[in-house]
Every structure is written in structure tokens, then in C-alpha cells.
Design an enzyme around this catalytic site. Structure first.
Site, short mmCIF file in Angstrom:
data_model
loop_
_atom_site.label_atom_id
_atom_site.label_comp_id
_atom_site.label_asym_id
_atom_site.label_seq_id
_atom_site.Cartn_x
_atom_site.Cartn_y
_atom_site.Cartn_z
N HIS A 152 0.82 -1.22 0.00
CA HIS A 152 0.00 0.00 0.00
C HIS A 152 0.85 1.27 0.00
CE1 HIS A 152 -3.64 -2.24 0.41
NE2 HIS A 152 -3.36 -2.68 1.63
N ASP A 189 -3.04 -10.68 -2.34
CA ASP A 189 -3.60 -10.17 -1.09
C ASP A 189 -5.06 -9.75 -1.32
OD1 ASP A 189 -2.40 -8.89 1.72
OD2 ASP A 189 -4.11 -7.78 0.95
N HIS A 191 -6.46 -7.14 -0.42
CA HIS A 191 -6.52 -5.70 -0.66
C HIS A 191 -5.67 -5.33 -1.88
CE1 HIS A 191 -7.19 -6.41 3.65
NE2 HIS A 191 -8.08 -5.43 3.57
N ASP A 277 -5.05 -12.94 3.74
CA ASP A 277 -6.39 -12.48 4.10
C ASP A 277 -7.48 -12.87 3.09
OD1 ASP A 277 -5.10 -10.73 2.40
OD2 ASP A 277 -5.34 -8.97 3.66
#
Length: 368
Positions: A152, A189, A191, A277
Site C-alpha cells: 500500500h 492479497d 486488498h 487475508d
């Protein structure tokens, strides 16, 4: 040269020193107090979810259930020059000024403690060490067991628990110092890797394939139409998924999108921003351990076909300690030559055995 299926885990205990204080003020004065009062009334205390226990849980499972042949090496800190290939000087100055302090870098998720800046330098440097070992032929594949995560982190901004973009720093180093011309980054991931996308948005020599839960899920980026710009148009490949998407959807995306994209791009190195995740325990998606194993095997095959098996996994998210630790071990077992069971087959043999056991009783009743 490394033996076939030799896999090395790169780990440095200095990454455990990143311990953000969830009680530190994250908004100016009165506003911070008001937000905490609201959370308290809702009985929702703020707890920083990206903590050192994530790596401790992984190490403990690997000690309890060792992966045969797995090797371990220590890491190192990235230099300012290495970090500066993907982050601006002004951003690095800002982060380095926070060395030794408790502070928040943004108002959504990212904080530092006195040991965080060094931990972030070591996370990026350890990822570089993993890439160097694979490129030099000292190991066939590698897993950088690092934190804080990185995907990120943008060129000028910390986000989503991330300070430095570890996989981007390593990709840039591979191209600048190790002779790699084209690097493929695969991010599974839950995200979207907004930072990695921003860094290589216009770069024709780094391809990002990112499968993730679709917006408005955090960080709200990674739309299907986001494909890069200029010379880099077409080297960003986003595959947004609905909530609950699982093994069949992920493997179809790998088969129908990642495989032809990789065949076209012809990478010298494959890096994987690997988050766990997507596992149902993290309540975002529905990918099983068998799904992680199958994706790992497909990436092994692509690396063998295109880049002399050079494959490096870099830890990103995953916050349920059981699924995180078990997911990491699953990937490592496949990398080391273990089986990759087909998703959806778990329990079928037991059902067949139970049916054979019970069937005579039903048959007898029908005959009676």
C-alpha cells in the site's frame, strides 16, 4: 547452483521492533478525543492489527511442523539509495525524522513506534536479499518473511500499515543492479496494491497482476479499467473480485488471465506479494489452503517456463494468526516440492467411505 525445489526463508528479528502504540493520538487534539469517545461507546477499541505476533505465529508453526529441506537466512537493511528508487526524497526525509518516535503517518491506518523505521528498512532490505539469492542461483525460490508490509505504500505516502513498498524496492533493485529486464509482480492479497500500481503505473518493464476484493473494499482502487498509461499501458492487470469469491474464481483468473499475460510479457523474475487475508478466517474472501497451494504451483510452473524458476514470495497481509501461519506453511511446502492438492477434494474420500459403510442399511430397507 541451487538444488531443484530448494527454498530459503529470509527473516530478520529486527522487523519485530515495529510496535505501533494504538493509544497514541492519531488526530489533532479535540477531534482525536471525540473519535475515541465514539469508539468507546460502541465498545470497539482501536487495536493495531498488524503486530509482531503475526511473524511469531508463523515461526512457531514452522518449528512445530518443519518443512523438509527448508533453509533460513538472515536479512539486511535497505539503503537510502535502494529505497529512493521508488520513494521520493521528501517522503524518505519525513519517515526518517520519525526514527525513535511514536507517531501516526496518516489518519486511516499507518503508525510508527521507536523501532519502526529500522524495521521497515530491514523489511525492504530482506526482500532485496531474497531476490539476490534467487538471481545468484543460491536458492531456487525464496520467501521474505517481513513486516511492516509494503504494497500500500505509495511513492510519497504511507498507507495501510505500510511504510516502504518492499516488493517495489526489490523489483527496482533487480532491474538496476541484477540484470533483470522484465519483472512480473503477482499480488493475491485481499486488498489491492495501490502503492505498487502507482509506482509502476507507466513502466513497461514491470507487470503487476493484482487479484483482490473489489472497491469499496479498502483501499478502493484497482478497477478493471486501470491498465497503466503511456508506455506502461497494458502492464497493469487488475482482477477485482466480489465478496466471497473463492478457489474456482481465483484459479480461473490465473488460468485465463495470468498465464497468457505472463506468456506475453516474458519476465526474467517473478515476485509475489502474498497475503493470506483471502482465507475465509479474515472475512473478506473464500480462498482455501488448497487454493493457495494450487496458485503457488501455477506460479512455480510459470517461473520454470519463463525465468529459470526464479520466484520470490514477499509477505503482505493476513491477520487471523491461524490462517496466516497455516497459509505460509502451505506455500512453503509446495515450493519445497510438496503436493498441491486440488481444491474442493478435501473430504470426498471420507464421504465415499461413509457412503459405502451406510449403503447396505439403506439397500436392506429398500428390499424389505
Amino acid at each position: 547452483m541451487a538444488d531443484a525445489n530448494q527454498v530459503t526463508v529470509f527473516y530478520d528479528e529486527r522487523v519485530l521492533a515495529h510496535k505501533p502504540d494504538s493509544d497514541a493520538p492519531f488526530l489533532p487534539g479535540r477531534m482525536d478525543r471525540r473519535v475515541r469517545e465514539l469508539l468507546s461507546a460502541l465498545k470497539v477499541p482501536w487495536v493495531y492489527p498488524e503486530h509482531a505476533g503475526r511473524l511469531t505465529a508463523i515461526r512457531q508453526l514452522l518449528e512445530l511442523e518443519p518443512v523438509p529441506g527448508l533453509l533460513f537466512e538472515s536479512g539486511k537493511a535497505a539503503t537510502r539509495e535502494q529505497l529512493g528508487r521508488v520513494h521520493t526524497s521528501s517522503y524518505l526525509d519525513h519517515v526518517f525524522e520519525l526514527r525513535g518516535h511514536n507517531a501516526w503517518l496518516d489518519v486511516d491506518t499507518t503508525a510508527v513506534s521507536p523501532g519502526s523505521v529500522e524495521a521497515a528498512e530491514v523489511a525492504a532490505g530482506t526482500t532485496i536479499a531474497a531476490v539476490e539469492a534467487v538471481i545468484e542461483g543460491r536458492t531456487q525460490s525464496a520467501f521474505a518473511l517481513v513486516r511492516p508490509p509494503g504494497h500500500h505504500a505509495e511513492p510519497v505516502r504511507a498507507r495501510g500499515f505500510c511504510l516502504f513498498n518492499n516488493v517495489a524496492v526489490a523489483a527496482a533493485h533487480a532491474r538496476a543492479e541484477l540484470g533483470c529486464e522484465r519483472v512480473l509482480i503477482v499480488d493475491w492479497d485481499a486488498h489491492h496494491a495501490n502503492g505498487t500500481q502507482d509506482i509502476f503505473w507507466a513502466d513497461p518493464d514491470v507487470m503487476l497482476f493484482d487479484i483482490h476484493r473489489a472497491s469499496p473494499f479498502y483501499p478502493g482502487t484497482g478497477n478493471l479499467e486501470d491498465v497503466g498509461v503511456g508506455l506502461g499501458e497494458g502492464t497493469t492487470v487488475n482482477v477485482p473480485m466480489p465478496a466471497g469469491a473463492g478457489d474456482r474464481a481465483y484459479l480461473k483468473a490465473f488460468e485465463d488471465i495470468l498465464v497468457p499475460a505472463t506468456n506475453s510479457f516474458q519476465p526474467d523474475l517473478i515476485l509475489v506479494s502474498v497475503g493470506f487475508d483471502p482465507h475465509p478466517f479474515d472475512l473478506a474472501l473464500n480462498v482455501s489452503y488448497e487454493g493457495f497451494a494450487s496458485m503457488t504451483r501455477m506460479l512455480q510452473d510459470l517461473a520454470k517456463k519463463h525465468c529459470d524458476s526464479r520466484l520470490v514470495f514477499v509477505l503482505e497481509g493476513g491477520y487471523h494468526l491461524l490462517s496466516l501461519a497455516r497459509g505460509v506453511r502451505t506455500v512453503l511446502e509446495v515450493l519445497a516440492g510438496g503436493e498441491a492438492p486440488e481444491p474442493g477434494l478435501t473430504g470426498l474420500a471420507e464421504v465415499e467411505a461413509a457412503a459405502a459403510f451406510h449403503r447396505p442399511a439403506f439397500s436392506a430397507q429398500e428390499q424389505g
